[in-house]
Design a protein around this motif. Structure first.
Motif, PDB file in Angstrom:
ATOM      1  N   MET A  82      -4.920  -0.471   2.638  1.00  0.00           N
ATOM      2  CA  MET A  82      -3.479  -0.228   2.781  1.00  0.00           C
ATOM      3  C   MET A  82      -2.718  -1.529   2.997  1.00  0.00           C
ATOM      4  O   MET A  82      -1.501  -1.540   2.879  1.00  0.00           O
ATOM      5  CB  MET A  82      -3.219   0.733   3.936  1.00  0.00           C
ATOM      6  CG  MET A  82      -3.429   0.144   5.287  1.00  0.00           C
ATOM      7  SD  MET A  82      -2.603   1.214   6.492  1.00  0.00           S
ATOM      8  CE  MET A  82      -3.505   0.724   7.949  1.00  0.00           C
ATOM      9  N   GLU A 119       6.029   7.421   7.326  1.00  0.00           N
ATOM     10  CA  GLU A 119       4.636   7.514   6.861  1.00  0.00           C
ATOM     11  C   GLU A 119       4.451   8.916   6.293  1.00  0.00           C
ATOM     12  O   GLU A 119       4.870   9.889   6.915  1.00  0.00           O
ATOM     13  CB  GLU A 119       3.662   7.308   8.022  1.00  0.00           C
ATOM     14  CG  GLU A 119       2.189   7.416   7.587  1.00  0.00           C
ATOM     15  CD  GLU A 119       1.197   7.413   8.756  1.00  0.00           C
ATOM     16  OE1 GLU A 119       1.650   7.419   9.918  1.00  0.00           O
ATOM     17  OE2 GLU A 119      -0.015   7.413   8.498  1.00  0.00           O
ATOM     18  N   ALA A 124      -4.315   9.182   0.450  1.00  0.00           N
ATOM     19  CA  ALA A 124      -4.027   8.123   1.424  1.00  0.00           C
ATOM     20  C   ALA A 124      -2.697   8.352   2.120  1.00  0.00           C
ATOM     21  O   ALA A 124      -1.891   9.192   1.710  1.00  0.00           O
ATOM     22  CB  ALA A 124      -3.993   6.782   0.716  1.00  0.00           C
ATOM     23  N   GLU A 175      -9.977  -2.599   8.027  1.00  0.00           N
ATOM     24  CA  GLU A 175      -9.549  -1.202   7.887  1.00  0.00           C
ATOM     25  C   GLU A 175     -10.783  -0.381   7.549  1.00  0.00           C
ATOM     26  O   GLU A 175     -11.576  -0.788   6.695  1.00  0.00           O
ATOM     27  CB  GLU A 175      -8.530  -1.052   6.754  1.00  0.00           C
ATOM     28  CG  GLU A 175      -8.059   0.395   6.570  1.00  0.00           C
ATOM     29  CD  GLU A 175      -7.199   0.605   5.307  1.00  0.00           C
ATOM     30  OE1 GLU A 175      -7.074  -0.347   4.520  1.00  0.00           O
ATOM     31  OE2 GLU A 175      -6.701   1.718   5.109  1.00  0.00           O
ATOM     32  N   ASN A 228      -7.426   6.515   8.429  1.00  0.00           N
ATOM     33  CA  ASN A 228      -7.776   5.099   8.398  1.00  0.00           C
ATOM     34  C   ASN A 228      -7.367   4.465   9.728  1.00  0.00           C
ATOM     35  O   ASN A 228      -6.364   4.847  10.323  1.00  0.00           O
ATOM     36  CB  ASN A 228      -7.083   4.400   7.218  1.00  0.00           C
ATOM     37  CG  ASN A 228      -5.565   4.593   7.221  1.00  0.00           C
ATOM     38  OD1 ASN A 228      -5.042   5.463   7.921  1.00  0.00           O
ATOM     39  ND2 ASN A 228      -4.857   3.801   6.442  1.00  0.00           N
ATOM     40  N   SER A 266       0.411   2.174  -4.373  1.00  0.00           N
ATOM     41  CA  SER A 266      -0.674   1.206  -4.584  1.00  0.00           C
ATOM     42  C   SER A 266      -0.797   0.660  -5.991  1.00  0.00           C
ATOM     43  O   SER A 266      -1.848   0.103  -6.338  1.00  0.00           O
ATOM     44  CB  SER A 266      -2.006   1.826  -4.150  1.00  0.00           C
ATOM     45  OG  SER A 266      -1.933   2.264  -2.821  1.00  0.00           O
ATOM     46  N   VAL A 309       2.346  -3.032   4.349  1.00  0.00           N
ATOM     47  CA  VAL A 309       1.664  -1.742   4.351  1.00  0.00           C
ATOM     48  C   VAL A 309       2.074  -1.021   3.065  1.00  0.00           C
ATOM     49  O   VAL A 309       3.262  -0.939   2.759  1.00  0.00           O
ATOM     50  CB  VAL A 309       2.060  -0.910   5.583  1.00  0.00           C
ATOM     51  CG1 VAL A 309       1.305   0.417   5.582  1.00  0.00           C
ATOM     52  CG2 VAL A 309       1.777  -1.685   6.865  1.00  0.00           C
ATOM     53  N   ARG A 310       1.068  -0.524   2.303  1.00  0.00           N
ATOM     54  CA  ARG A 310       1.373   0.022   0.975  1.00  0.00           C
ATOM     55  C   ARG A 310       2.512   1.044   1.000  1.00  0.00           C
ATOM     56  O   ARG A 310       2.432   2.017   1.761  1.00  0.00           O
ATOM     57  CB  ARG A 310       0.121   0.676   0.356  1.00  0.00           C
ATOM     58  CG  ARG A 310      -0.390   1.839   1.173  1.00  0.00           C
ATOM     59  CD  ARG A 310      -1.648   2.500   0.599  1.00  0.00           C
ATOM     60  NE  ARG A 310      -2.252   3.271   1.673  1.00  0.00           N
ATOM     61  CZ  ARG A 310      -3.540   3.321   1.949  1.00  0.00           C
ATOM     62  NH1 ARG A 310      -4.419   2.694   1.201  1.00  0.00           N
ATOM     63  NH2 ARG A 310      -3.980   4.030   2.973  1.00  0.00           N
ATOM     64  N   VAL A 363       0.904   6.441   3.086  1.00  0.00           N
ATOM     65  CA  VAL A 363       1.747   5.335   2.626  1.00  0.00           C
ATOM     66  C   VAL A 363       2.978   5.261   3.528  1.00  0.00           C
ATOM     67  O   VAL A 363       3.303   6.222   4.227  1.00  0.00           O
ATOM     68  CB  VAL A 363       2.190   5.493   1.151  1.00  0.00           C
ATOM     69  CG1 VAL A 363       1.040   5.218   0.207  1.00  0.00           C
ATOM     70  CG2 VAL A 363       2.789   6.860   0.887  1.00  0.00           C
TER      71      VAL A 363
END
Ligand SMILES: [Zn+2]
Ligand SMILES: [Zn+2]
Lengths: 446, 446
Positions: B70, B155, B138, A155, A139, B112, B108-109, B140
């Motif tokens: 995100m 991350e 994803a 995004e 992303n 989620s 930022v997640r 995170v």
């Protein structure tokens, strides 16, 4: 039978049609933060199929996947002057982490040239380490003031390739290989979009590149969409990030580089290329669902026949699903599958069953006709192949019909209202390009 | 032949061995922002194989992939009281976007639940919309003060499943199905880690859950690693995000929910479960490269034989590569393949070729023995199957040997220095758990 239109007709308001379709076909929603999007399962299944087809082609071209952090120190971006200038108005900046103000703010990647090249510079020592061919699915964030779902979002999802080579010629050849054999092949032969391959003017080039190759698709309203790009970066980033290798000759040389990407924007391009007033039309080679077998009514014999045909289609390698939700009216389900653009519907009710047939409805070519249950699998396979070709032909025909040769800037502006204009760059040049830009017309492709 | 050790021996310093291996096997690097990591191509190829195996099992369990932004508005996180408390010290906050200070900062997640449940509440109207089974792959972000590559990073990459059901029983059954049939099956039968399945104490539970199911693996140093979790969320988020459905009865009811995830931490678990002083040992079913065919010397006959065997292995469905880089010394290349944990090496030199054989080296069981070129494909297939089982057996044996039944807190603390302690929860209870925590020992699994 006149039905109230489910979507705003394309001819009335193309952007509105696009928004309607994205909602009604359950492709995406707007996210809570301005410019972001939620990709719903059906929309995501289109992207997953695109990923898998593009990824296979990228691997064939020798690149390997990796993953780099999305948080980039601010100072990385400032090292390449044109690059930071191109991106700074679009950046999202993290100033707090772990409950504290950060000493140095970090940027959420708008693209990863800077961070990836920082590591390439560590990994590359000698000519034997080259070419180094890296790809990443990720992303990225570019703050968007005029967002449109799939087309311009704050995004988005994409792949970005980053490579280093020993020479200008090698880098140039690789950027071109990606342009033609990965992107061009995928867009023509899977997406069935007759993209125009060419390069960008200096004005439209990627920030930091010496040459940008592009693939431009003509949408249903005659406008162009940039479907992907492949950049020659020259030695700009190699100098900014000190990517040097020991050459065969014993001298230290700067590497030559490329970068290239396609994104979830392709989902928008797919919709606008092939969609019509009844919804999407998904090319069979891409379609997550190629054929749906529908029970018109819920009696046992019908349900058994529907499941049997579904199984036979799957056994033949066709991506088929069964729709036996007969507590929802048949008409509504049929409209939904049409909206979703599933290439083939096979409808079976008690009367069809008596005759040993199903009704085959073709979403792409249009029309309905009965097929015997025995021959249905072969017929579906043939129809899918035919309709893949048909979509590409329709895309090519539109592009040819709506592209006009022009001789002046005024004519070009006029032509751009309904399609594309073609004129010699020698006659236009950067000065003409600037004039066109004042009229809201851009030079897409040389 | 005594060699200088390439890695710090496990027995000397297990954490150091882990860091050495990650560097030498080219799995990952530290990122420039503290706590982030660069996943290098070989490390990423392990993750890609994990993704594809887990994704197939998730789809078999009926969930569909989607993608949510995100960036989450700060106010979403505060709606579920325990959830925000659990995460606020770890959040990364974006305060600037598009060159301006944002009116409301976005987070930022870190996971989620909040943003996905906001949408589930829009999509769910009636019991017919349930169960709704969503999964997302994803990145995170959880700000990490004591980062370790793959194990705890600011991350990381993961999948997170989020589901809504009509009843407590349905939600509970689904959380359990994911726990056993998706994660348990994958970890035992692909990763070859004999994970212990159980549930967490209230103290160790996910913030906002009513029950957390866990999978705990024993690493090479006898310590536990949480390899994945599946949570029953009860109606906590349904109430916070107003997820109500019209029941069969005509009443409006809150949905019952689950969430579940596995992450790039599994790569760390894989390394620490199976690695030894010579490097990784990758279970054959996971291995991106199952067999490497090495040319000892670069003469034409050898190269031809190596390529022919490589082709025959691939034709038999074995993930094989050819190593014909004979300008690098053979010994160095062999050590590299050993570090990377490729299950089988087939080495061919001029002398082997004369005898019509290759030398087969087994990374997992150990040992080397000649095989005829004719029988090599069948032998490799048999060895891969055998060594998959062997790794799981070794993992189970270690877990059993290093788990001690204890009767007191002191004994438990003692046992935890070399492995796991088992004692009745009735004897320990939350008070005993708190005392263990003071000694740095956690209750992993009930
Ligand atoms: Zn530049
Ligand atoms: Zn709660």
């Amino acid at each position: 039978m006149a039905k109230a239109p489910i979507l705003t007709p394309q001819a009335d308001d193309f952007p509105r049609w696009y928004q309607d379709l994205i909602g009604k076909a359950e492709l995406a929603d707007n996210g809570p933060v301005r410019g972001t999007m939620v990709i719903r399962p059906y929309g995501y299944s289109l992207w997953e199929r695109m990923q898998s087809e593009v990824d296979a082609r990228i691997k064939d071209a020798g690149a390997q996947n990796a993953y780099f952090p999305m948080f980039i120190p601010e100072n990385y971006l400032t090292r390449e002057a044109e690059h930071v200038e191109g991106f700074s108005p679009e950046l999202a900046v993290v100033t707090h982490g772990g409950g504290k103000q950060l000493e140095e703010p970090v940027v959420v990647r708008p693209t990863s040239e800077t961070i990836i090249n920082e590591y390439i510079s560590k990994w590359v020592q000698s000519y034997r380490d080259l070419p180094l061919l890296i790809n990443q699915w990720a992303n990225v964030v570019r703050w968007e003031l005029r967002p449109r779902v799939f087309l311009r979002t704050t995004e988005f999802l994409w792949q970005e390739g980053h490579t280093a080579h020993v020479s200008y010629d090698d880098a140039r050849a690789y950027a071109s290989r990606i342009h033609r054999q990965v992107y061009g092949d995928f867009m023509r032969n899977v997406l069935a979009i007759d993209v125009l391959l060419g390069r960008k003017t200096a004005r439209e080039r990627f920030a930091g590149a010496i040459n940008t190759l592009t693939l431009e698709g003509m949408m249903g309203d005659g406008k162009a969409l940039q479907m992907g790009t492949s950049h020659e970066l020259g030695q700009n980033f190699a100098k900014a990030f000190d990517i040097q290798y020991l050459a065969d000759s014993g001298e230290r040389e700067y590497a030559w580089q490329t970068s290239w990407g396609v994104s979830t924007r392709m989902v928008g391009g797919l919709i606008m290329s092939h969609g019509d007033d009844n919804g999407l039309r998904i090319p069979p080679r891409l379609a997550p669902v190629q054929a749906v077998v529908m029970a018109i009514k819920g009696d046992d014999a019908v349900l058994a026949a529907v499941r049997d045909l579904g199984d036979r289609l799957k056994a033949a390698g066709i991506r088929a699903v069964v729709d036996d939700k007969t507590d929802t009216p048949f008409g509504r389900r049929a409209v939904d599958w049409e909206l979703k653009g599933v290439p083939v519907r096979l409808e079976i009710g008690p009367r069809d069953l008596e005759g040993g047939t199903a009704m085959l409805a073709r979403r792409i070519a249009g029309g309905k006709s009965p097929v015997t249950l025995d021959s249905a699998v072969d017929t579906v396979a043939a129809v899918l192949a035919e309709d893949q070709d048909l979509l590409l032909r329709q895309s090519a025909e539109r592009r040819i019909a709506r592209t006009v040769d022009v001789a002046s800037i005024d004519e070009a502006v006029e032509a751009a209202t309904t399609g594309w204009a073609r004129m010699p760059w020698a006659d236009l040049g950067p000065a003409g390009e600037a004039k066109l830009a004042e009229q809201g017309v851009s030079v897409r492709c040389l």
